[in-house]
Design a protein around this motif. Structure first.
Motif, PDB file in Angstrom:
ATOM      1  N   GLN A 198       3.730  14.005  -1.718  1.00 38.22           N
ATOM      2  CA  GLN A 198       4.148  13.047  -2.731  1.00 38.22           C
ATOM      3  C   GLN A 198       3.659  11.691  -2.414  1.00 38.22           C
ATOM      4  O   GLN A 198       3.163  11.409  -0.862  1.00 38.22           O
ATOM      5  N   ARG A 199       3.357  10.757  -3.249  1.00 36.07           N
ATOM      6  CA  ARG A 199       2.980   9.415  -2.757  1.00 36.07           C
ATOM      7  C   ARG A 199       4.049   8.660  -1.977  1.00 36.07           C
ATOM      8  O   ARG A 199       5.281   8.875  -2.434  1.00 36.07           O
ATOM      9  N   GLU A 200       3.838   8.129  -0.885  1.00 35.44           N
ATOM     10  CA  GLU A 200       4.646   7.227   0.046  1.00 35.44           C
ATOM     11  C   GLU A 200       4.210   5.897   0.142  1.00 35.44           C
ATOM     12  O   GLU A 200       2.941   5.605   0.280  1.00 35.44           O
ATOM     13  N   SER A 201       5.341   5.182   0.478  1.00 42.31           N
ATOM     14  CA  SER A 201       4.986   3.730   0.609  1.00 42.31           C
ATOM     15  C   SER A 201       4.697   3.779   2.139  1.00 42.31           C
ATOM     16  O   SER A 201       5.167   4.130   2.994  1.00 42.31           O
ATOM     17  N   ILE A 256       6.271   2.400   6.854  1.00 46.59           N
ATOM     18  CA  ILE A 256       6.802   3.717   6.907  1.00 46.59           C
ATOM     19  C   ILE A 256       6.678   3.950   8.629  1.00 46.59           C
ATOM     20  O   ILE A 256       5.849   3.537   9.214  1.00 46.59           O
ATOM     21  N   ASP A 257       7.691   4.650   9.183  1.00 45.97           N
ATOM     22  CA  ASP A 257       7.951   5.103  10.341  1.00 45.97           C
ATOM     23  C   ASP A 257       6.827   5.460  11.027  1.00 45.97           C
ATOM     24  O   ASP A 257       6.121   4.902  12.243  1.00 45.97           O
ATOM     25  N   TYR A 315      -3.281   3.469  -2.078  1.00 46.48           N
ATOM     26  CA  TYR A 315      -3.425   2.940  -3.452  1.00 46.48           C
ATOM     27  C   TYR A 315      -2.753   1.629  -3.427  1.00 46.48           C
ATOM     28  O   TYR A 315      -1.700   1.375  -2.629  1.00 46.48           O
ATOM     29  N   CYS A 316      -3.388   0.644  -3.745  1.00 51.20           N
ATOM     30  CA  CYS A 316      -2.757  -0.913  -3.876  1.00 51.20           C
ATOM     31  C   CYS A 316      -1.606  -0.881  -4.793  1.00 51.20           C
ATOM     32  O   CYS A 316      -1.844  -0.245  -5.861  1.00 51.20           O
ATOM     33  N   TYR A 317      -0.483  -1.703  -4.395  1.00 50.37           N
ATOM     34  CA  TYR A 317       0.596  -1.859  -5.445  1.00 50.37           C
ATOM     35  C   TYR A 317       1.073  -3.350  -5.491  1.00 50.37           C
ATOM     36  O   TYR A 317       0.960  -4.096  -4.614  1.00 50.37           O
ATOM     37  N   TRP A 359       1.073  -1.246  -0.015  1.00 52.31           N
ATOM     38  CA  TRP A 359      -0.092   0.028  -0.010  1.00 52.31           C
ATOM     39  C   TRP A 359       0.826   1.150   0.036  1.00 52.31           C
ATOM     40  O   TRP A 359       1.951   1.222   0.817  1.00 52.31           O
ATOM     41  N   TYR A 360       0.395   2.048  -0.947  1.00 49.54           N
ATOM     42  CA  TYR A 360       1.031   3.530  -0.824  1.00 49.54           C
ATOM     43  C   TYR A 360      -0.289   4.588  -0.402  1.00 49.54           C
ATOM     44  O   TYR A 360      -1.244   4.103  -0.579  1.00 49.54           O
ATOM     45  N   ARG A 361       0.106   5.771  -0.207  1.00 54.19           N
ATOM     46  CA  ARG A 361      -0.698   6.556   0.107  1.00 54.19           C
ATOM     47  C   ARG A 361      -0.462   8.147  -0.478  1.00 54.19           C
ATOM     48  O   ARG A 361       0.993   8.265  -0.283  1.00 54.19           O
ATOM     49  N   GLN A 362      -1.292   9.055  -0.853  1.00 55.37           N
ATOM     50  CA  GLN A 362      -1.042  10.331  -1.231  1.00 55.37           C
ATOM     51  C   GLN A 362      -2.093  10.935  -0.655  1.00 55.37           C
ATOM     52  O   GLN A 362      -3.115  11.139  -1.052  1.00 55.37           O
TER      53      GLN A 362
END
Length: 119
Positions: free
Chosen positions: A44-47, A59-60, A93-95, A36-39
């Protein structure tokens, strides 16, 4: 047609929980990594969380609150989000890092599912 389809977003109060689901469908030989990512607006989009053959990474800012899991046999990935905070609000977002017959290795993305955290 190869696609990723997410579900499970919505509106939740701070401290609440949501569970996101993603299913990969179509002609896929294998998936090396999924997650999963998010924006958020203006960012910016981040993991957020990814599972690969090497392990799981977060992500921390979500460690201890989010849990990613995967059902390999069915090309499914989930994101359990607990103790949600306003700063978690974003389009998620699914990746998938997949091998697609005839195309080789491809980065696949879903359309996104909105997560809103607000009282």
């Amino acid at each position: 047609q190869v696609q990723l389809r997410e579900s499970g977003g919505g509106l939740v109060q701070p401290g609440g929980s949501l569970r996101l689901s993603c299913a990969a469908s179509g002609s896929i030989s294998s998936i090396n990594g999924m997650g999963w990512y998010r924006q958020a607006p203006g960012k910016q989009r981040e993991s957020v969380a990814v599972i690969t053959t090497g392990g799981v990474s977060y992500i921390d800012s979500v460690k201890g609150r989010f849990t990613v899991s995967r059902l390999n046999a069915k090309n499914l990935v989930y994101l359990q989000m607990n103790n949600l905070k306003p700063e978690d609000a974003a389009m998620y977002y699914c990746y998938a890092d997949a091998i697609v017959p005839g195309y080789g290795r491809r980065d696949l993305w879903g359309q996104g599912t909105q997560v809103t955290v607000s009282s």
